[in-house]
Design an enzyme around this catalytic site. Structure first.
Site, PDB file in Angstrom:
ATOM      1  N   LYS A  11       0.813  -1.219   0.000  1.00 35.58           N
ATOM      2  CA  LYS A  11       0.000   0.000   0.000  1.00 35.58           C
ATOM      3  C   LYS A  11       0.853   1.278   0.000  1.00 35.58           C
ATOM      4  O   LYS A  11       2.067   1.236   0.268  1.00 35.58           O
ATOM      5  CB  LYS A  11      -0.928  -0.027   1.217  1.00 35.58           C
ATOM      6  CG  LYS A  11      -2.064  -1.046   1.111  1.00 35.58           C
ATOM      7  CD  LYS A  11      -3.000  -0.914   2.312  1.00 35.58           C
ATOM      8  CE  LYS A  11      -4.224  -1.787   2.196  1.00 35.58           C
ATOM      9  NZ  LYS A  11      -5.140  -1.592   3.343  1.00 35.58           N
ATOM     10  N   TYR A  51     -12.457  -1.378  -3.955  1.00 35.38           N
ATOM     11  CA  TYR A  51     -12.959  -1.452  -2.571  1.00 35.38           C
ATOM     12  C   TYR A  51     -14.489  -1.277  -2.505  1.00 35.38           C
ATOM     13  O   TYR A  51     -15.012  -0.930  -1.441  1.00 35.38           O
ATOM     14  CB  TYR A  51     -12.262  -0.416  -1.704  1.00 35.38           C
ATOM     15  CG  TYR A  51     -10.908  -0.864  -1.166  1.00 35.38           C
ATOM     16  CD1 TYR A  51     -10.793  -1.977  -0.321  1.00 35.38           C
ATOM     17  CD2 TYR A  51      -9.741  -0.183  -1.488  1.00 35.38           C
ATOM     18  CE1 TYR A  51      -9.558  -2.394   0.176  1.00 35.38           C
ATOM     19  CE2 TYR A  51      -8.502  -0.597  -0.997  1.00 35.38           C
ATOM     20  CZ  TYR A  51      -8.429  -1.700  -0.162  1.00 35.38           C
ATOM     21  OH  TYR A  51      -7.202  -2.114   0.337  1.00 35.38           O
ATOM     22  N   ASN A 114      -2.099   0.681   6.679  1.00 29.63           N
ATOM     23  CA  ASN A 114      -1.612  -0.577   7.252  1.00 29.63           C
ATOM     24  C   ASN A 114      -0.800  -1.426   6.285  1.00 29.63           C
ATOM     25  O   ASN A 114      -0.736  -2.641   6.416  1.00 29.63           O
ATOM     26  CB  ASN A 114      -2.774  -1.356   7.874  1.00 29.63           C
ATOM     27  CG  ASN A 114      -3.840  -1.708   6.860  1.00 29.63           C
ATOM     28  OD1 ASN A 114      -3.715  -1.366   5.690  1.00 29.63           O
ATOM     29  ND2 ASN A 114      -4.868  -2.405   7.300  1.00 29.63           N
ATOM     30  N   HIS A 117      -2.416  -5.151   1.565  1.00 30.00           N
ATOM     31  CA  HIS A 117      -3.734  -5.763   1.342  1.00 30.00           C
ATOM     32  C   HIS A 117      -3.526  -7.222   0.996  1.00 30.00           C
ATOM     33  O   HIS A 117      -2.579  -7.569   0.297  1.00 30.00           O
ATOM     34  CB  HIS A 117      -4.454  -5.077   0.173  1.00 30.00           C
ATOM     35  CG  HIS A 117      -5.624  -5.875  -0.336  1.00 30.00           C
ATOM     36  ND1 HIS A 117      -6.871  -5.770   0.227  1.00 30.00           N
ATOM     37  CD2 HIS A 117      -5.718  -6.823  -1.304  1.00 30.00           C
ATOM     38  CE1 HIS A 117      -7.695  -6.614  -0.391  1.00 30.00           C
ATOM     39  NE2 HIS A 117      -7.022  -7.264  -1.329  1.00 30.00           N
ATOM     40  N   GLU A 128      -9.822 -10.396  -7.711  1.00 31.47           N
ATOM     41  CA  GLU A 128      -8.818  -9.339  -7.560  1.00 31.47           C
ATOM     42  C   GLU A 128      -7.625  -9.581  -8.493  1.00 31.47           C
ATOM     43  O   GLU A 128      -7.102  -8.628  -9.084  1.00 31.47           O
ATOM     44  CB  GLU A 128      -8.382  -9.253  -6.095  1.00 31.47           C
ATOM     45  CG  GLU A 128      -9.506  -8.723  -5.208  1.00 31.47           C
ATOM     46  CD  GLU A 128      -9.212  -8.762  -3.713  1.00 31.47           C
ATOM     47  OE1 GLU A 128     -10.101  -8.359  -2.945  1.00 31.47           O
ATOM     48  OE2 GLU A 128      -8.115  -9.188  -3.303  1.00 31.47           O
TER      49      GLU A 128
HETATM   50  O1  CDP Z   1      -7.372  -5.230   4.753  1.00 32.74           O
HETATM   51  P1  CDP Z   1      -8.205  -6.158   5.604  1.00 32.74           P
HETATM   52  O2  CDP Z   1      -8.849  -7.261   4.803  1.00 32.74           O
HETATM   53  O3  CDP Z   1      -7.465  -6.670   6.808  1.00 32.74           O
HETATM   54  O4  CDP Z   1      -9.388  -5.254   6.232  1.00 32.74           O
HETATM   55  P2  CDP Z   1     -10.819  -4.832   5.629  1.00 32.74           P
HETATM   56  O5  CDP Z   1     -11.802  -4.951   6.735  1.00 32.74           O
HETATM   57  O6  CDP Z   1     -11.096  -5.566   4.361  1.00 32.74           O
HETATM   58  O7  CDP Z   1     -10.643  -3.282   5.332  1.00 32.74           O
HETATM   59  C1  CDP Z   1      -9.959  -2.848   4.169  1.00 32.74           C
HETATM   60  C2  CDP Z   1      -9.040  -1.720   4.559  1.00 32.74           C
HETATM   61  O8  CDP Z   1      -9.820  -0.595   4.980  1.00 32.74           O
HETATM   62  C3  CDP Z   1      -8.121  -1.987   5.748  1.00 32.74           C
HETATM   63  O9  CDP Z   1      -6.960  -2.729   5.393  1.00 32.74           O
HETATM   64  C4  CDP Z   1      -7.777  -0.586   6.192  1.00 32.74           C
HETATM   65  O10 CDP Z   1      -6.795   0.003   5.350  1.00 32.74           O
HETATM   66  C5  CDP Z   1      -9.120   0.134   5.968  1.00 32.74           C
HETATM   67  N1  CDP Z   1      -9.943   0.214   7.186  1.00 32.74           N
HETATM   68  C6  CDP Z   1     -10.025   1.418   7.881  1.00 32.74           C
HETATM   69  O11 CDP Z   1      -9.412   2.402   7.480  1.00 32.74           O
HETATM   70  N2  CDP Z   1     -10.810   1.496   9.029  1.00 32.74           N
HETATM   71  C7  CDP Z   1     -11.493   0.436   9.471  1.00 32.74           C
HETATM   72  N3  CDP Z   1     -12.246   0.536  10.572  1.00 32.74           N
HETATM   73  C8  CDP Z   1     -11.408  -0.788   8.779  1.00 32.74           C
HETATM   74  C9  CDP Z   1     -10.627  -0.873   7.646  1.00 32.74           C
HETATM   75 MG    MG Z   2     -10.284  -7.173   3.325  1.00 36.57          MG
END
Ligand code: CDP
Ligand code: MG
Length: 140
Positions: A11, A51, A114, A117, A128
């Site tokens: 990222k 997304y 973070n 992805h 994807e």
């Molecule tokens: O990336 P991952 O699958 O672990 O998490 P996700 O629930 O699919 O969320 C996608 C991305 O959105 C996360 O990796 C974060 O960068 C962002 N995110 C955020 O900014 N705030 C949250 N409460 C949850 C996710």
């Molecule tokens: Mg995710």
């Protein structure tokens, strides 16, 4: 055990801090093989489409703005149980909850920024991968 493919993104917070190589090394050391990779910069429309599953979530706009803020490195990873294995190497979404030694614990700046992805299931991995790569670009 099954040989699987998953999709990964280094990222913007990580490319900006020149961490691409360190993150690739953690993926490879974790047993995954990078079988396709390219550095690109998303348009806002592409980030929103990628997304779209999160479109109703409060963090969606901020997430999409972040994903276009710097180049990203998109990858296809292959290995035994690659989808789950990659999620283990990445660590929990929030770096505060991530285990020691994971990419997010080691490198992530915050819940949003973070560093990486990874696909969450076989169906999303296939979608994807196909969104970013042609079949000829996957060299296993
Ligand atoms: O990336 P991952 O699958 O672990 O998490 P996700 O629930 O699919 O969320 C996608 C991305 O959105 C996360 O990796 C974060 O960068 C962002 N995110 C955020 O900014 N705030 C949250 N409460 C949850 C996710
Ligand atoms: Mg995710």
């Amino acid at each position: 055990m099954a040989l699987e493919r998953t999709f990964s993104i280094v990222k913007p917070d990580a490319t900006k801090r020149n961490l691409t190589g360190k993150i690739c090394a953690m993926l490879e050391d974790g047993g995954l093989r990078i079988i396709a990779q390219k550095r690109i910069q998303l348009t806002l429309a592409q980030a929103q489409e990628f997304y779209s599953v999160h479109a109703e979530r409060p963090f969606y706009d901020e997430l999409c703005e972040f994903m276009v803020s710097e180049p990203i490195v998109v990858q296809v990873l292959e290995g035994e149980n690659a989808i789950l294995r990659n999620r283990e190497i990445m660590g929990a979404t929030n770096p505060a909850d991530a285990e020691e030694g994971t990419i997010r614990k080691t490198h992530a700046l915050s819940l949003g920024e973070n560093s990486i992805h990874g696909s969450d299931a076989p169906e999303t991995a296939a979608e994807e991968i196909a969104y970013f790569f042609a079949g000829l670009e996957l060299v296993g």
